[in-house]
Design a protein around this motif. Structure first.
Motif, mmCIF file in Angstrom:
data_model
loop_
_atom_site.group_PDB
_atom_site.id
_atom_site.type_symbol
_atom_site.label_atom_id
_atom_site.label_comp_id
_atom_site.label_asym_id
_atom_site.label_seq_id
_atom_site.Cartn_x
_atom_site.Cartn_y
_atom_site.Cartn_z
ATOM 1 N N SER A 14 0.837 -1.200 0.000
ATOM 2 C CA SER A 14 0.000 0.000 0.000
ATOM 3 C C SER A 14 0.870 1.247 0.000
ATOM 4 O O SER A 14 1.954 1.266 0.584
ATOM 5 C CB SER A 14 -0.893 0.022 1.240
ATOM 6 N N PHE A 15 0.374 2.275 -0.636
ATOM 7 C CA PHE A 15 1.092 3.543 -0.745
ATOM 8 C C PHE A 15 0.152 4.684 -0.367
ATOM 9 O O PHE A 15 -1.062 4.560 -0.517
ATOM 10 C CB PHE A 15 1.578 3.762 -2.186
ATOM 11 N N PRO A 16 0.713 5.808 0.050
ATOM 12 C CA PRO A 16 -0.122 6.991 0.256
ATOM 13 C C PRO A 16 -0.474 7.608 -1.093
ATOM 14 O O PRO A 16 0.110 7.248 -2.124
ATOM 15 C CB PRO A 16 0.788 7.929 1.049
ATOM 16 N N THR A 17 -1.425 8.507 -1.095
ATOM 17 C CA THR A 17 -1.722 9.280 -2.299
ATOM 18 C C THR A 17 -0.757 10.447 -2.359
ATOM 19 O O THR A 17 -0.618 11.199 -1.389
ATOM 20 C CB THR A 17 -3.178 9.790 -2.282
ATOM 21 N N PHE A 18 -0.068 10.569 -3.474
ATOM 22 C CA PHE A 18 0.878 11.654 -3.689
ATOM 23 C C PHE A 18 0.155 12.777 -4.422
ATOM 24 O O PHE A 18 -0.518 12.541 -5.418
ATOM 25 C CB PHE A 18 2.083 11.168 -4.487
ATOM 26 N N ALA A 19 0.308 13.991 -3.937
ATOM 27 C CA ALA A 19 -0.393 15.142 -4.504
ATOM 28 C C ALA A 19 0.232 15.597 -5.811
ATOM 29 O O ALA A 19 1.440 15.460 -6.028
ATOM 30 C CB ALA A 19 -0.382 16.302 -3.509
ATOM 31 N N SER A 20 -0.607 16.134 -6.661
ATOM 32 C CA SER A 20 -0.130 16.773 -7.889
ATOM 33 C C SER A 20 0.952 17.775 -7.512
ATOM 34 O O SER A 20 0.830 18.487 -6.518
ATOM 35 C CB SER A 20 -1.299 17.483 -8.573
ATOM 36 N N GLY A 21 2.029 17.790 -8.281
ATOM 37 C CA GLY A 21 3.142 18.689 -7.994
ATOM 38 C C GLY A 21 4.267 18.054 -7.202
ATOM 39 O O GLY A 21 5.330 18.651 -7.041
ATOM 40 N N THR A 22 4.061 16.820 -6.718
ATOM 41 C CA THR A 22 5.108 16.104 -5.993
ATOM 42 C C THR A 22 6.211 15.698 -6.963
ATOM 43 O O THR A 22 5.939 15.230 -8.068
ATOM 44 C CB THR A 22 4.534 14.849 -5.300
ATOM 45 N N ALA A 23 7.466 15.864 -6.549
ATOM 46 C CA ALA A 23 8.614 15.505 -7.388
ATOM 47 C C ALA A 23 8.679 13.998 -7.584
ATOM 48 O O ALA A 23 8.402 13.222 -6.664
ATOM 49 C CB ALA A 23 9.904 16.002 -6.758
ATOM 50 N N LEU A 58 4.502 15.135 -10.597
ATOM 51 C CA LEU A 58 3.184 14.584 -10.888
ATOM 52 C C LEU A 58 2.273 15.682 -11.408
ATOM 53 O O LEU A 58 2.259 16.789 -10.862
ATOM 54 C CB LEU A 58 2.560 13.974 -9.628
ATOM 55 N N ASN A 59 1.498 15.382 -12.436
ATOM 56 C CA ASN A 59 0.563 16.370 -12.977
ATOM 57 C C ASN A 59 -0.870 16.124 -12.483
ATOM 58 O O ASN A 59 -1.807 16.762 -12.932
ATOM 59 C CB ASN A 59 0.609 16.405 -14.505
ATOM 60 N N GLN A 60 -1.013 15.153 -11.548
ATOM 61 C CA GLN A 60 -2.292 14.856 -10.918
ATOM 62 C C GLN A 60 -2.025 14.059 -9.650
ATOM 63 O O GLN A 60 -0.930 13.547 -9.463
ATOM 64 C CB GLN A 60 -3.188 14.061 -11.863
ATOM 65 N N ASP A 61 -3.008 13.993 -8.764
ATOM 66 C CA ASP A 61 -2.871 13.151 -7.586
ATOM 67 C C ASP A 61 -2.713 11.708 -8.056
ATOM 68 O O ASP A 61 -3.315 11.300 -9.057
ATOM 69 C CB ASP A 61 -4.098 13.265 -6.685
ATOM 70 N N TYR A 62 -1.902 10.924 -7.324
ATOM 71 C CA TYR A 62 -1.612 9.557 -7.756
ATOM 72 C C TYR A 62 -1.353 8.658 -6.562
ATOM 73 O O TYR A 62 -0.548 8.979 -5.694
ATOM 74 C CB TYR A 62 -0.400 9.554 -8.686
ATOM 75 N N ASN A 63 -2.062 7.521 -6.516
ATOM 76 C CA ASN A 63 -1.805 6.491 -5.521
ATOM 77 C C ASN A 63 -1.457 5.216 -6.276
ATOM 78 O O ASN A 63 -2.306 4.657 -6.976
ATOM 79 C CB ASN A 63 -3.026 6.262 -4.636
#
Length: 106
Positions: A14-23, A58-63
């Motif tokens: 399992s991973f957290p959701t990474f926000a748009s704009g995260t490197a 990231l150009n969008q939120d991503y899990n």
């Protein structure tokens, strides 16, 4: 669209959701799944579809969590990205990624 698993899928944790704009530090391209690459996001080693990354961010939120599933589970397809499906299990309600090769439409 509803799909049914034809093969079990164990996922990679399992991973957290990474926000748009995260490197995103991009790694090698996947040989089996075109347009997906190994990467590091906030210290996590995972995979990302190339279309989710622009100029190293990231150009969008991503899990990246993959759905753990047994054969014959029904799932609702939420998104399709280069041979992978973001699905919601009708049994558990959990959301995660599943290789399209592991499912058939019903």
């Amino acid at each position: 669209m509803i799909v049914k698993t034809i093969a079990a899928h164990l996922g990679e944790g399992s991973f957290p959701t990474f926000a748009s704009g995260t490197a995103v530090e991009m790694g090698a391209s996947c040989q089996h799944f075109l347009h997906w690459s190994a990467c590091e996001i906030d210290g996590y080693q995972t995979y990302v579809p190339d279309v989710f990354v622009e100029h190293g961010y990231l150009n969008q939120d991503y899990n990246p969590t993959e759905l753990v599933a047994e054969p014959d589970e029904l799932m609702e397809v939420l998104q399709v990205v280069h041979a992978w499906l973001l699905v919601r299990s009708e049994r558990s309600g959990k959301v995660g990624w599943m290789p399209a090769e592991n499912v058939v439409s019903v």
